[in-house]
Design a protein around this motif. Structure first.
Motif, mmCIF file in Angstrom:
data_model
loop_
_atom_site.group_PDB
_atom_site.id
_atom_site.type_symbol
_atom_site.label_atom_id
_atom_site.label_comp_id
_atom_site.label_asym_id
_atom_site.label_seq_id
_atom_site.Cartn_x
_atom_site.Cartn_y
_atom_site.Cartn_z
ATOM 1 N N THR A 224 34.170 -41.338 -6.257
ATOM 2 C CA THR A 224 33.732 -41.002 -4.901
ATOM 3 C C THR A 224 32.411 -40.243 -4.921
ATOM 4 O OG1 THR A 224 36.047 -40.786 -4.235
ATOM 5 C CG2 THR A 224 34.412 -39.824 -2.766
ATOM 6 N N CYS A 225 31.580 -40.530 -3.921
ATOM 7 C CA CYS A 225 30.391 -39.720 -3.661
ATOM 8 C C CYS A 225 30.589 -39.041 -2.320
ATOM 9 C CB CYS A 225 29.132 -40.586 -3.618
ATOM 10 S SG CYS A 225 27.643 -39.637 -3.225
ATOM 11 N N ARG A 226 30.386 -37.738 -2.278
ATOM 12 C CA ARG A 226 30.482 -36.964 -1.038
ATOM 13 C C ARG A 226 29.145 -36.282 -0.810
ATOM 14 N NH1 ARG A 226 34.061 -35.108 2.477
ATOM 15 N NH2 ARG A 226 33.714 -33.129 3.478
ATOM 16 N N ILE A 227 28.632 -36.391 0.403
ATOM 17 C CA ILE A 227 27.345 -35.803 0.761
ATOM 18 C C ILE A 227 27.548 -34.907 1.976
ATOM 19 C CG2 ILE A 227 25.002 -36.287 1.580
ATOM 20 C CD1 ILE A 227 25.222 -38.971 0.035
ATOM 21 N N GLU A 228 26.896 -33.741 1.944
ATOM 22 C CA GLU A 228 26.975 -32.817 3.067
ATOM 23 C C GLU A 228 25.568 -32.363 3.426
ATOM 24 O OE1 GLU A 228 30.173 -29.796 3.343
ATOM 25 O OE2 GLU A 228 28.494 -28.385 3.283
ATOM 26 N N VAL A 229 25.239 -32.426 4.703
ATOM 27 C CA VAL A 229 23.960 -31.945 5.214
ATOM 28 C C VAL A 229 24.266 -30.896 6.272
ATOM 29 C CG1 VAL A 229 21.809 -32.561 6.395
ATOM 30 C CG2 VAL A 229 22.854 -34.172 4.771
ATOM 31 N N SER A 230 23.737 -29.688 6.097
ATOM 32 C CA SER A 230 23.999 -28.615 7.059
ATOM 33 C C SER A 230 22.684 -27.967 7.478
ATOM 34 C CB SER A 230 24.946 -27.568 6.466
ATOM 35 O OG SER A 230 24.393 -26.983 5.314
ATOM 36 N N ASP A 231 22.658 -27.516 8.731
ATOM 37 C CA ASP A 231 21.453 -26.867 9.246
ATOM 38 C C ASP A 231 21.833 -25.595 9.990
ATOM 39 O OD1 ASP A 231 22.023 -27.438 12.049
ATOM 40 O OD2 ASP A 231 21.360 -29.489 11.683
ATOM 41 N N ALA B 146 29.581 -45.154 5.753
ATOM 42 C CA ALA B 146 30.447 -44.326 4.899
ATOM 43 C C ALA B 146 31.914 -44.690 5.139
ATOM 44 C CB ALA B 146 30.210 -42.850 5.202
ATOM 45 N N ASP B 147 32.764 -44.289 4.200
ATOM 46 C CA ASP B 147 34.197 -44.531 4.332
ATOM 47 C C ASP B 147 34.884 -43.464 5.177
ATOM 48 O OD1 ASP B 147 34.096 -46.827 2.730
ATOM 49 O OD2 ASP B 147 34.335 -45.645 0.901
ATOM 50 N N HIS B 148 34.385 -42.246 5.111
ATOM 51 C CA HIS B 148 34.982 -41.125 5.839
ATOM 52 C C HIS B 148 33.859 -40.196 6.264
ATOM 53 C CE1 HIS B 148 37.026 -37.156 6.180
ATOM 54 N NE2 HIS B 148 37.869 -37.906 6.862
ATOM 55 N N VAL B 149 33.851 -39.782 7.533
ATOM 56 C CA VAL B 149 32.773 -38.948 8.073
ATOM 57 C C VAL B 149 33.371 -37.795 8.855
ATOM 58 C CG1 VAL B 149 30.715 -38.905 9.544
ATOM 59 C CG2 VAL B 149 31.299 -40.987 8.311
ATOM 60 N N GLN B 150 32.749 -36.627 8.736
ATOM 61 C CA GLN B 150 33.114 -35.466 9.549
ATOM 62 C C GLN B 150 31.844 -34.889 10.148
ATOM 63 O OE1 GLN B 150 35.274 -33.181 6.483
ATOM 64 N NE2 GLN B 150 36.951 -33.154 7.976
ATOM 65 N N ALA C 289 22.473 -43.522 5.029
ATOM 66 C CA ALA C 289 23.268 -42.509 5.734
ATOM 67 C C ALA C 289 22.675 -41.117 5.516
ATOM 68 C CB ALA C 289 24.722 -42.562 5.271
ATOM 69 N N LEU C 290 22.272 -40.816 4.282
ATOM 70 C CA LEU C 290 21.649 -39.519 3.998
ATOM 71 C C LEU C 290 20.350 -39.363 4.775
ATOM 72 C CD1 LEU C 290 21.376 -36.856 2.413
ATOM 73 C CD2 LEU C 290 20.256 -38.182 0.613
ATOM 74 N N THR C 291 19.550 -40.407 4.831
ATOM 75 C CA THR C 291 18.289 -40.363 5.576
ATOM 76 C C THR C 291 18.543 -40.014 7.041
ATOM 77 O OG1 THR C 291 17.241 -41.944 4.085
ATOM 78 C CG2 THR C 291 16.288 -41.740 6.288
ATOM 79 N N GLU C 292 19.546 -40.634 7.648
ATOM 80 C CA GLU C 292 19.872 -40.346 9.046
ATOM 81 C C GLU C 292 20.317 -38.896 9.233
ATOM 82 O OE1 GLU C 292 19.350 -42.137 11.710
ATOM 83 O OE2 GLU C 292 18.630 -43.866 10.567
ATOM 84 N N ALA C 293 21.170 -38.409 8.333
ATOM 85 C CA ALA C 293 21.654 -37.030 8.444
ATOM 86 C C ALA C 293 20.512 -36.032 8.268
ATOM 87 C CB ALA C 293 22.762 -36.782 7.421
ATOM 88 N N CYS C 294 19.629 -36.292 7.311
ATOM 89 C CA CYS C 294 18.486 -35.395 7.088
ATOM 90 C C CYS C 294 17.516 -35.434 8.263
ATOM 91 C CB CYS C 294 17.752 -35.767 5.800
ATOM 92 S SG CYS C 294 18.648 -35.388 4.293
ATOM 93 N N PHE D 134 30.014 -36.822 4.619
ATOM 94 C CA PHE D 134 30.535 -38.177 4.528
ATOM 95 C C PHE D 134 30.763 -38.534 3.079
ATOM 96 C CE2 PHE D 134 25.954 -38.205 5.028
ATOM 97 C CZ PHE D 134 25.490 -39.042 4.028
ATOM 98 N N ASP D 135 31.689 -39.464 2.863
ATOM 99 C CA ASP D 135 31.947 -39.910 1.503
ATOM 100 C C ASP D 135 32.171 -41.408 1.473
ATOM 101 O OD1 ASP D 135 34.779 -40.271 2.075
ATOM 102 O OD2 ASP D 135 34.986 -38.131 1.807
ATOM 103 N N LYS D 136 32.053 -41.936 0.267
ATOM 104 C CA LYS D 136 32.188 -43.373 0.057
ATOM 105 C C LYS D 136 32.734 -43.609 -1.343
ATOM 106 C CE LYS D 136 29.539 -47.592 0.786
ATOM 107 N NZ LYS D 136 30.236 -48.067 1.981
ATOM 108 N N LEU D 137 33.639 -44.568 -1.446
ATOM 109 C CA LEU D 137 34.120 -44.976 -2.760
ATOM 110 C C LEU D 137 32.987 -45.698 -3.482
ATOM 111 C CD1 LEU D 137 37.720 -46.255 -2.007
ATOM 112 C CD2 LEU D 137 37.053 -44.159 -3.198
#
Length: 154
Positions: free
Chosen positions: A81-88, A121-125, A43-48, A139-142
């Motif tokens: 929980t792990c939460r990851i955010e990618v912003s540009d 992911a479990d939850h995505v924005q 998921a991180l690879t796709e967002a990046c 996005f985050d995941k348990l």
């Protein structure tokens, strides 16, 4: 356990595996189940990759008025929980204001990475950065933990 890190990366293809390896190393050190780590890393690879491809342009200006050549990745492992955010700093998602972008269909030529993130992911924005322009994917995941003790940093 609580761990967080943030990277300011150049919009270059070589930055994507760097972010992925850092996430996988963090997860392994914390003792996260390898299957969960793998799903989050994809998921991180796709967002990046989206930030590298779409995260700049004429409308996005960094310091000195030049087009932005960077994006940011932030990861939080907090409790279960792990939460990851990618912003540009690119044009952002189509739509006005806080409107959530429509995720393309599975057979669309572009946008399948967003669907993949939703599946992993479990939850995505998906949204746009208020006032400064650019897209934000969070996005985050348990987390599940592997058997045995976590690795300790020496």
């Amino acid at each position: 356990m609580s761990i967080w890190w943030s990277l300011h990366l150049r919009r270059e293809a070589a930055s994507v595996p760097l972010a992925r390896r850092l996430l996988l190393g963090t997860m392994e050190t914390a003792g996260v189940d390898p299957d969960v780590s793998y799903e989050l890393s994809v998921a991180l690879t796709e967002a990046c990759a989206n930030a590298v491809e779409h995260g700049g342009g004429e409308g996005s200006r960094g310091s000195g008025g030049r087009p932005s050549e960077a994006y940011r990745v932030t990861a939080y492992l907090d409790g279960e929980t792990c939460r990851i955010e990618v912003s540009d700093s690119g044009p952002g998602f189509p739509g006005a204001g806080d409107e959530v972008p429509a995720v393309p269909s599975a057979d669309a030529e572009h946008g399948r990475g967003l669907r993949l993130i939703e599946e992993l992911a479990d939850h995505v924005q998906f949204g746009n950065r208020a006032g400064r322009g650019g897209a934000v994917v969070s996005f985050d995941k348990l987390l599940k933990w592997r058997d045995g003790p976590a690795l300790l940093l020496a």
